[in-house]
Write an enzyme that holds these catalytic residues in place. Structure first.
Site, short mmCIF file in Angstrom:
data_model
loop_
_atom_site.label_atom_id
_atom_site.label_comp_id
_atom_site.label_asym_id
_atom_site.label_seq_id
_atom_site.Cartn_x
_atom_site.Cartn_y
_atom_site.Cartn_z
N LYS A 190 30.83 29.03 32.49
CA LYS A 190 30.25 29.92 33.51
C LYS A 190 31.36 30.35 34.46
CE LYS A 190 26.86 30.21 37.22
NZ LYS A 190 25.63 29.67 37.78
N LYS B 180 28.51 32.73 30.22
CA LYS B 180 27.88 33.54 31.27
C LYS B 180 28.94 34.08 32.20
CE LYS B 180 24.83 32.90 35.16
NZ LYS B 180 24.16 31.94 35.99
#
Ligand code: PBG
Length: 325
Positions: free
Chosen positions: A196, A249
């Protein structure tokens, strides 16, 4: 004789194109993020996410029933916690009667087969808007992991199928897996936000939950977007610690990372087409500068083609309609 390869033969008609299409998308590939607020009969629009709403529990239950009918198998739940319940410990996050825990139960009751994934991070509960507990001006890793373990256990107790830690603390996957084992939640899974990045594309999401950091940024825990190998390290560590599904992400600016991760792991890979990606397409479409339907499909097929088995997306309902046409 001159050998000549006519590549256009395989693009000659829609029928041939669909026969040789390398990538397929279906409803079971999508994970639908849902924003839940306190109260009754609420459907509240999110200004920076045109067409997307926050729901009170009674309305989110209706939405989940509809999603199930459309063939969606999984929802990813986020709650907007009232300001008066926020503090630096984030303790509302593991309140057994908190909004998240009540939401999990209500959804499980109404649509037992829907796979419920829950966000595990302190930001909606933090008075600083950070994913963990602040000490000496930064998020304290190990204190935060202890809090995330309590939070995760309370979600498992309420009936969550997968915990989705989005906080990027070191060691949290192993700590959560251990705690699940010790407490007999042996069938609760973990979808780790393993790679992330610290991204500007989360902006609209932070509007949706009123969770923007009040101080500093998230660069001391979310990854630097200059980095590629670090994503592999993070992902392999999370798998070793017990992650069942890993995630990259955001998605569209990180398609290279999705592919690298997919090539290196044998667990399912998910990707999150985040709020800012949704907002960009919506805004351009509203101006008449992009064809929204085409942009939705092209972006989702690209993410799938890059290697994502599962895609968390705010466009899931639109995409299913388009795929069924
Ligand atoms: C919270 C969290 C964020 C998102 C998912 N979980 C925001 C953040 O890390 O600041 C972003 C999702 C989106 O933008 O759609 N830890």
């Amino acid at each position: 004789m001159q050998l000549f390869k006519r590549n256009r033969i395989l693009r000659k008609s829609a029928a041939i194109r669909s026969m040789v299409a390398e990538t397929q998308l279906s409803a079971s590939n999508f994970i639908v993020p849902l924003f839940i607020v306190d109260g009754v009969d609420i459907i509240s629009p999110i200004e920076s996410m045109v067409g997307y709403n926050r729901y009170s529990i009674n309305n989110v239950v209706k939405e989940v029933k509809l999603l199930w009918q459309l063939g969606i198998k999984s929802v990813l739940i986020f709650v907007k916690s009232p300001d008066e319940l926020k503090d630096n410990t984030g303790k509302e996050a593991w309140n057994p009667d908190g909004l998240m825990q009540k939401s999990i139960k209500a959804i499980k009751d109404a649509v037992p087969e829907m796979v419920i994934m829950t966000d595990v991070a302190l930001d909606p509960y933090s008075s600083y808007g950070h994913d963990g507990i602040i000490k000496n001006g930064d998020v304290a890793n190990d204190l935060t992991v202890d809090a995330l373990v309590k939070m995760g256990l309370s979600h498992a107790a309420a009936g969550a199928d997968f915990l989705a830690p989005s906080d990027m603390m070191d060691g949290r996957i192993g700590a959560i897996r251990n705690a699940l084992e010790e407490n007999n939640f042996t069938s609760t899974g973990i979808m780790s936000y393993s790679a992330k990045y610290a991204s500007c594309f989360y902006g609209p999401f932070r509007d949706a939950l009123d969770s923007a950091p009040g101080m500093g940024d998230k660069k001391s825990y979310q990854m630097n977007y200059t980095n590629r190998l670090e994503a592999i390290n993070e992902t392999l560590q999370d798998i070793e610690q017990g992650a069942d599904i890993v995630m990259v992400k955001p998605a569209m600016a990180y398609l290279d990372i999705i592919r690298e991760v997919k090539n290196q792991v044998t667990v399912p890979v998910s990707a999150y087409q985040v709020s800012g990606e949704y907002a960009m397409i919506k805004a351009a479409a509203n101006k008449g500068w992009l064809n929204e339907d085409l942009a939705i499909l092209e972006s989702l097929y690209s993410i799938k083609r890059a290697g994502a088995d599962l895609i968390a997306t705010y466009f899931a309902k639109d995409a299913i309609k388009l795929l069924n046409q």
